[in-house]
Design a protein around this motif. Structure first.
Motif, PDB file in Angstrom:
ATOM      1  N   LEU A   1       0.899  -1.118  -0.069  1.00 33.77           N
ATOM      2  CA  LEU A   1       0.125   0.175  -0.199  1.00 33.77           C
ATOM      3  C   LEU A   1       0.838   1.393  -0.057  1.00 33.77           C
TER       4      LEU A   1
ATOM      5  N   TYR B   1      -9.080   6.231  -0.953  1.00 30.63           N
ATOM      6  CA  TYR B   1      -8.746   4.665  -0.758  1.00 30.63           C
ATOM      7  C   TYR B   1      -7.535   4.571   0.315  1.00 30.63           C
TER       8      TYR B   1
ATOM      9  N   HIS C   1      -7.773   2.202   3.506  1.00 28.47           N
ATOM     10  CA  HIS C   1      -7.142   1.102   3.841  1.00 28.47           C
ATOM     11  C   HIS C   1      -6.256   1.000   5.020  1.00 28.47           C
TER      12      HIS C   1
ATOM     13  N   TYR D   1      -8.231   0.484   8.064  1.00 31.77           N
ATOM     14  CA  TYR D   1      -8.547  -0.897   7.898  1.00 31.77           C
ATOM     15  C   TYR D   1      -7.279  -1.653   8.559  1.00 31.77           C
TER      16      TYR D   1
END
Length: 139
Positions: A47, A60, A64, A67
């Motif tokens: 990422l 995004y 992410h 998360y």
């Protein structure tokens, strides 16, 4: 009526007391925790690479990262609330690595719009992943 309430209260207290002891982590659970940790570190590395290359939107990346941070904190808490079974040592080291990984992801989140600011977190996440790989190979 009062005796029924007392019985319910007593039963509830017994249930709470019986659930308050530490859960013992078996060798297999410790191995599973390590594999999950390694997976999170690898995912974080990918990422951050994508963030550095501006291949993902800030929205995004934020989502992410949230998360990953949440899942890593959940796993670290789960490990911290348990005691190792004989042979399931190294859980404290694993928990420390997860805490370090969380810190780096928070730093990455602060630099979501600054690719140059992601170099430090990226390097540290790589170190954490390598440490977890060494731990996995020693099992």
């Amino acid at each position: 009526m009062a005796k029924g309430f007392q019985a319910l209260l007593f039963t509830t207290l017994l249930l709470l007391i019986s659930c308050s002891h530490e859960k013992t982590r078996t060798q297999d659970e410790a191995r599973s925790d390590l594999i999950a940790s390694l997976s999170f570190a690898s995912e974080a590395e990918l990422l951050i690479d994508e963030m550095q290359q501006s291949c993902v939107t800030e929205h995004y990346a934020d989502g992410h990262l949230d998360y990953l941070i949440g899942e890593i904190e959940r796993l670290a808490k789960q490990i911290g609330e348990s005691s190792p079974e004989t042979g399931a040592q190294g859980l404290e080291h694993l928990r420390t690595e997860l805490q370090d990984l969380t810190k780096e992801l928070i730093t990455a989140r602060l630099n979501v719009d600054n690719p140059a600011g992601l170099a430090g977190p990226r390097a540290k996440v790589d170190e954490i992943r390598r440490s977890l790989q060494r731990a996995q190979s020693s099992l």
